[in-house]
Design a protein around this motif. Structure first.
Motif, PDB file in Angstrom:
ATOM      1  N   SER A   1       4.538 -47.312 -15.855  1.00 22.07           N
ATOM      2  CA  SER A   1       5.726 -47.624 -16.659  1.00 22.07           C
ATOM      3  C   SER A   1       5.745 -46.803 -17.947  1.00 22.07           C
ATOM      4  O   SER A   1       6.777 -46.206 -18.313  1.00 22.07           O
TER       5      SER A   1
ATOM      6  N   SER B   1       8.368 -43.609 -18.698  1.00 21.19           N
ATOM      7  CA  SER B   1       9.221 -43.686 -19.883  1.00 21.19           C
ATOM      8  C   SER B   1       9.037 -42.442 -20.756  1.00 21.19           C
ATOM      9  O   SER B   1      10.019 -41.858 -21.243  1.00 21.19           O
TER      10      SER B   1
ATOM     11  N   ALA C   1       7.729 -44.894 -25.017  1.00 22.93           N
ATOM     12  CA  ALA C   1       6.662 -45.111 -24.038  1.00 22.93           C
ATOM     13  C   ALA C   1       5.832 -46.338 -24.408  1.00 22.93           C
ATOM     14  O   ALA C   1       5.401 -47.109 -23.540  1.00 22.93           O
TER      15      ALA C   1
ATOM     16  N   ALA D   1       7.690 -49.365 -23.367  1.00 22.39           N
ATOM     17  CA  ALA D   1       7.597 -49.540 -21.920  1.00 22.39           C
ATOM     18  C   ALA D   1       6.209 -50.004 -21.495  1.00 22.39           C
ATOM     19  O   ALA D   1       6.029 -50.538 -20.391  1.00 22.39           O
TER      20      ALA D   1
ATOM     21  N   GLN E   1      16.422 -47.267 -22.473  1.00 21.23           N
ATOM     22  CA  GLN E   1      15.866 -46.759 -21.219  1.00 21.23           C
ATOM     23  C   GLN E   1      14.446 -47.278 -21.015  1.00 21.23           C
ATOM     24  O   GLN E   1      14.068 -47.690 -19.910  1.00 21.23           O
ATOM     25  N   ALA E   2      13.661 -47.296 -22.089  1.00 19.58           N
ATOM     26  CA  ALA E   2      12.285 -47.806 -22.010  1.00 19.58           C
ATOM     27  C   ALA E   2      12.276 -49.296 -21.667  1.00 19.58           C
ATOM     28  O   ALA E   2      11.423 -49.766 -20.904  1.00 19.58           O
TER      29      ALA E   2
ATOM     30  N   ILE F   1      12.926 -49.671 -17.927  1.00 19.03           N
ATOM     31  CA  ILE F   1      11.718 -49.329 -17.170  1.00 19.03           C
ATOM     32  C   ILE F   1      10.692 -50.456 -17.283  1.00 19.03           C
ATOM     33  O   ILE F   1      10.049 -50.853 -16.305  1.00 19.03           O
TER      34      ILE F   1
END
Length: 806
Positions: A682, A686, A708, A711, A767-768, A771
């Motif tokens: 994950s 990300s 990241a 995520a 977006q993270a 995810i």
């Protein structure tokens, strides 16, 4: 005998020997000094790995990224404090529970601590005493010593004056004295004490599993570190400080820094908690071991009933073997004669057991009344089950089990019927035969029965009920008459079936009878030992409780030996757990403490190993993709503290009633490995999507690293929510609070600057989150799958208390 050997040393002689250093100096009771505790908590594998990485990061000048170095101080400090507390508890309890030898000083017998014994002291012995130091026998009256723990031979050895006697053995029967010939380090007692009371986790399955995990992690760290260096340099990262930070960012989260700390702390807290209940844990793995027990072998006297007996009455036989009341002329004997015999037996007994103590309390010789002259005696042992004294002009008077002294007769039948009511019954018999310790009885005349009341412990029924609820089988194994033992268990409300007379057991039916029955009477010490071995051979984890010298061998061989504090010193010395206040009801607390430790450590191990796995997966993906490592050391530090460290510490404290099982490492890996893979992937996906797969050497990727990290945090927090199940109000708070903390860190400008974050790119952060949400779904599915595969109930919510109500 010389005056020294007969009456021991004078105060002046003792003082001189102390001045000369001829004193019985013993090692620390807990086996570890303060220095040992400090060294064992500072110089650990975990601290070594973190220290190397800490020094490397400090050379870069980035102090904030070296924050993980605080773990070295925190881990060591907490470990030292908790272990010192546990040592203090153990030392104080050991001092209460240890045997105080009786020594001749200035012509009198006094009790002294084992450390106060000096060379040439004369130590008095009686049944149940453990030999504290090596010596030479100077007086023996039927003195028989069990040396099985030294030689492996189970038969007791008769000791005569002039023969050697070794520490580590114990008195089975008779009385005597020995002169000390070796003290301190020269005596076997020093090694015995160190072995019996060591503060250790050496035999812990839990600790063994954790050490196995740490060994594998150590093997992985070095090659991953080398590959990370190669990966970052090959991408054009030429600044050495950036390479070091990338290496540290990858390796620090792979180290399960809190797992060992929480394990040792949980055990130490267990010792302290049980110590508050006057429970001495002489070996720490005993807490864990009792949680694995599925069969408890309990002695009746001193465990289910109180060790003290109360004289109830004398029952006289008539000429036909029937019992007569006090108004009946029964035979040539009358009640007044029997009362005088009991008084004389009590006066002549140099080492009264609980039965004789009750007789003496009820029938003491009047002041000035003449004692009968003793010509010889046969000391009581659990093997023969009778004692006797030959008096000059009075013949021999015997006390013992009716089925031994008059087996198969109407006398024995009447005794058994009386014993079946729950009373303790001892036969009084007479013979013209001179008795000693080698006597084979013949022509015994039963005279009457001495009847005692044995009080059932008020907490015994509740304790047996607890074990039944926990699916722990309790087998009552006693040397008393089988019918009497069965009556006591029925009083406790236990549906135990027919009591088995152990004398009917044969080599062919022994294992099956032991497996199928719950109550056994007339069990010899060797049979008790064989029963424990039989149950162990059938795959059971066996605990043995007892208080008498006849329980020593079985206590020693059982997986967990539990002795009563008022029991024989020899039983206390071989037991792993000593109930100093004699409360059988303390055992459920020991079981609960063991289950708390094992269940909770398995729970938090999932957290730490998930972190290790996702760190390793992320590092390998970065190496394979040849991209910059997304995180700074400070990023993984805050994640480790808020999502793993603090919650794990709290989750290690509450009660946990799940029964301990084997296969700790296997069960943990079933969840931790796939969960770690999901979290690592994950974070990697990300970071890759945030950068578009376009990486430039020397460029800073702070917004992408922030995405990241988000995520990574979302699914790792869900791992915490899964591991904490069944959830309760306080566990829910434990999961939610770190999320609120992350919310502050990710949105406040001040904290973003400190922790090198940038959440300004909303699209990237959204977006993270998507995810991370997908990873949450996968982890939730994984949890249900693992529960079903392992055959465990999937419980989402339960009103678990934060602290035990015990």
């Amino acid at each position: 005998m010389s005056q020294t050997s007969s009456f021991g040393l004078s105060s002046e002689q003792v003082a001189q020997r102390r001045h000369d250093g001829q004193v019985n100096t013993l090692p620390p009771r807990t086996g570890k000094t303060v220095g040992d505790i400090i060294r064992s908590n500072v110089f650990t594998r975990i601290n070594a790995m973190l220290s190397v990485l800490f020094v490397m990061v400090m050379t870069t000048g980035s102090v904030i990224n070296a924050a993980f170095g605080l773990l070295i101080i925190v881990n060591s400090s907490i470990g030292i404090v908790q272990e010192l507390r546990a040592k203090r508890t153990l030392d104080s309890l050991s001092l209460i529970g240890e045997e105080k030898p009786r020594v001749w000083r200035d012509g009198e017998i006094v009790e002294v601590a084992q450390e106060d014994i000096v060379l040439d002291d004369v130590v008095a012995l009686r049944s149940g005493n453990q030999i504290a130091v090596d010596g030479e026998v100077v007086d023996s009256d039927g003195l028989s010593i069990d040396e099985s723990m030294l030689t492996g031979e189970s038969d007791a050895v008769r000791k005569q004056p002039g023969e050697d006697i070794l520490s580590g053995s114990f008195v089975v029967s008779g009385t005597g004295a020995y002169r000390v010939t070796k003290v301190g380090a020269d005596s076997y007692a020093a090694r015995l004490t160190a072995e019996a009371s060591r503060f250790t986790l050496a035999k812990s399955q839990l600790q063994s599993g954790i050490n196995t995990i740490l060994k594998y992690i150590t093997w992985v760290l070095v090659p991953v570190g080398v590959l990370i260096i190669y990966s970052q340099v090959s991408q054009g990262t030429s600044q050495w400080d950036q390479v070091i930070l990338k290496i540290s960012g990858a390796l620090v989260p792979m180290i399960p820094e809190g797992l060992v700390l929480i394990t040792s702390t949980a055990f130490a807290l267990g010792v302290i908690r049980l110590g508050q209940r006057q429970c001495l844990v002489q070996e720490l793995p005993a807490i864990e071991g009792l949680a694995r027990v599925d069969v408890v072998c309990a002695d009746k006297t001193g465990t289910l009933t109180e060790n003290r007996m109360v004289f109830e009455s004398i029952r006289l036989f008539d000429d036909d073997g029937a019992l007569a009341d006090s108004k009946t002329t029964a035979s040539k004997w009358n009640f007044a004669q029997l009362e005088e015999v009991l008084a004389q037996l009590g006066a002549a007994d140099q080492d009264p057991n609980s039965t004789m103590a009750a007789i003496i309390e009820a029938h003491a010789l009047d002041a000035g009344e003449q004692k009968w002259d003793v010509e010889s005696r046969h000391a009581f042992t659990s093997a023969t089950k009778w004692s006797g004294i030959t008096f000059a002009g009075q013949g021999s008077w015997l006390l013992g089990a009716a089925d031994v002294l008059a087996g198969g007769s109407a006398y024995a039948k009447n005794a058994e019927e009386l014993g079946a009511t729950g009373l303790r019954v001892v036969m009084l018999a007479h013979t013209d035969q001179v008795v000693d310790d080698d006597t084979e009885l013949s022509d015994v005349e039963p005279v009457g029965l001495v009847v005692f009341e044995q009080k059932v412990r008020p907490d015994a029924a509740e304790t047996l009920e607890y074990f039944a609820e926990q699916n722990v089988t309790v087998k009552v194994i006693s040397g008393d008459n089988a019918a009497s033992v069965g009556a006591v268990t029925r009083k406790l409300g236990v549906d135990s079936g027919q009591a088995v007379d152990a004398r009917t057991l044969t080599e062919e039916n022994f294992d099956s009878q032991v497996a199928d029955n719950l109550v056994f009477g007339r069990v010899t010490p060797d049979q008790k030992r064989s029963m424990v071995a039989s149950l162990q051979g059938a795959g059971h984890t066996v605990a043995m409780t007892g208080d008498g010298v006849n329980d020593v061998l079985a206590l020693k061989d059982a997986d967990i030996g539990v002795a009563m504090g008022s029991g024989a010193p020899a039983t206390r010395s071989v037991a792993k757990i000593v109930l100093l206040d004699d409360k059988f009801a303390t055992l459920p607390y020991v079981v609960a403490e063991g289950r708390r430790v094992i269940g909770n450590i398995e729970r938090v191990a999932n957290l730490f190993l998930t972190k290790t796995i996702y760190s390793a997966v992320l590092a390998m993906l970065v190496i394979i993709a040849a991209i910059p490592f997304p995180f700074q050391p400070i990023h993984v530090t805050i994640t480790g503290w808020f999502t793993i460290g603090v919650p794990a510490f709290v989750l290690s404290l509450p009660p946990n009633n799940q029964r301990a099982r084997d296969g700790f490492v296997r069960r943990v890996l079933w969840f931790a490995v796939p969960a770690g893979v999901v979290v690592g992937v994950s974070a990697f996906v990300s970071f890759w999507m945030a950068t578009g797969g376009d990486f430039v050497a020397g460029r800073s990727y702070v917004p992408e690293s922030t995405a990241a990290l988000l995520a990574l945090i979302i699914p790792s927090t869900w791992v915490l929510a899964c591991v904490a199940r069944p959830l309760s109000w306080w566990k829910s708070i434990l999961v939610v609070l770190p999320l609120l903390g992350y919310g502050v860190i990710f949105t406040w400008d001040f904290t973003q600057r400190i922790f090198m974050l940038d959440s300004s790119n909303s699209a990237m952060m959204l977006q993270a989150m998507v995810i991370g949400a997908i990873a949450v779904v996968l982890i939730e599915a994984l949890w249900w799958t693992v529960k079903r595969f392992q055959g465990e109930p999937a419980i989402l919510w339960r009103h678990d208390p934060l602290v035990s109500r015990h």
